[in-house]
Write a protein that holds these residues in place. Structure first.
Motif, mmCIF file in Angstrom:
data_model
loop_
_atom_site.group_PDB
_atom_site.id
_atom_site.type_symbol
_atom_site.label_atom_id
_atom_site.label_comp_id
_atom_site.label_asym_id
_atom_site.label_seq_id
_atom_site.Cartn_x
_atom_site.Cartn_y
_atom_site.Cartn_z
ATOM 1 N N THR A 10 0.829 -1.269 0.099
ATOM 2 C CA THR A 10 -0.134 0.073 -0.099
ATOM 3 C C THR A 10 0.984 1.425 -0.042
ATOM 4 O O THR A 10 1.972 1.152 0.233
ATOM 5 C CB THR A 10 -1.012 -0.059 1.503
ATOM 6 N N ASP A 11 0.183 2.364 -0.161
ATOM 7 C CA ASP A 11 0.873 3.617 -0.252
ATOM 8 C C ASP A 11 1.646 3.886 0.993
ATOM 9 O O ASP A 11 2.892 4.454 1.049
ATOM 10 C CB ASP A 11 0.289 4.902 -0.926
ATOM 11 N N GLU A 12 0.858 3.625 2.137
ATOM 12 C CA GLU A 12 1.581 4.200 3.586
ATOM 13 C C GLU A 12 2.785 3.047 3.859
ATOM 14 O O GLU A 12 3.690 3.555 4.468
ATOM 15 C CB GLU A 12 0.489 3.617 4.579
ATOM 16 N N GLU A 13 2.569 1.824 3.369
ATOM 17 C CA GLU A 13 3.663 0.814 3.370
ATOM 18 C C GLU A 13 4.954 1.299 2.812
ATOM 19 O O GLU A 13 5.960 1.401 3.168
ATOM 20 C CB GLU A 13 3.464 -0.548 3.164
ATOM 21 N N LEU A 14 4.769 1.863 1.338
ATOM 22 C CA LEU A 14 5.531 2.314 0.510
ATOM 23 C C LEU A 14 6.324 3.615 0.937
ATOM 24 O O LEU A 14 7.815 3.599 1.269
ATOM 25 C CB LEU A 14 5.014 2.387 -0.690
ATOM 26 N N LEU A 15 5.652 4.429 1.876
ATOM 27 C CA LEU A 15 6.250 5.477 2.270
ATOM 28 C C LEU A 15 7.109 5.227 3.589
ATOM 29 O O LEU A 15 8.120 5.927 3.770
ATOM 30 C CB LEU A 15 5.093 6.599 2.748
ATOM 31 N N GLN A 16 6.704 4.349 4.331
ATOM 32 C CA GLN A 16 7.363 3.713 5.443
ATOM 33 C C GLN A 16 8.827 3.073 5.063
ATOM 34 O O GLN A 16 9.845 3.392 5.590
ATOM 35 C CB GLN A 16 6.553 2.948 6.368
ATOM 36 N N MET A 17 8.544 2.066 3.711
ATOM 37 C CA MET A 17 9.785 1.584 3.407
ATOM 38 C C MET A 17 10.729 2.568 2.859
ATOM 39 O O MET A 17 11.821 2.526 3.072
ATOM 40 C CB MET A 17 9.287 0.570 2.299
ATOM 41 N N LYS A 18 10.309 3.534 2.400
ATOM 42 C CA LYS A 18 11.196 4.762 1.731
ATOM 43 C C LYS A 18 12.105 5.326 2.758
ATOM 44 O O LYS A 18 13.035 5.477 2.642
ATOM 45 C CB LYS A 18 10.254 5.648 0.950
ATOM 46 N N GLU A 19 11.194 5.711 3.994
ATOM 47 C CA GLU A 19 11.870 6.288 4.995
ATOM 48 C C GLU A 19 12.931 5.345 5.542
ATOM 49 O O GLU A 19 14.114 5.822 5.812
ATOM 50 C CB GLU A 19 10.597 6.732 6.121
#
Length: 74
Positions: A10-19
């Motif tokens: 999901t987008d939220e998971e991707l943003l956390q992965m990016k961070e």
């Protein structure tokens, strides 16, 4: 990480992965600067992971016609 695996998140998971990946990239670069990094290929791998995540986020933003989820670019 493969693009197929990234697209399943999901987008939220991707943003956390990016961070997390950016934090890890900083740590790896720091280790490289003080000559404690054995595998310098980790730097390239982390940069590519971040780029893959950014690509998927951009694709999704363009598909919905909205602005990118993380607005660091102008």
């Amino acid at each position: 990480m493969r693009a197929k695996e990234i697209r399943e998140r999901t987008d939220e998971e991707l943003l956390q992965m990016k961070e997390d990946a950016e934090t890890e990239l900083f740590r790896v670069r720091l280790q490289n600067a003080i000559h404690q990094l054995d595998n310098t290929g980790q730097i390239k791998a982390k940069r590519r992971d971040i780029a893959r995540i950014n690509t998927v986020l951009s694709e999704r933003a363009n598909a919905t016609g909205s602005a990118p989820a993380e607005g660091g670019e102008e």
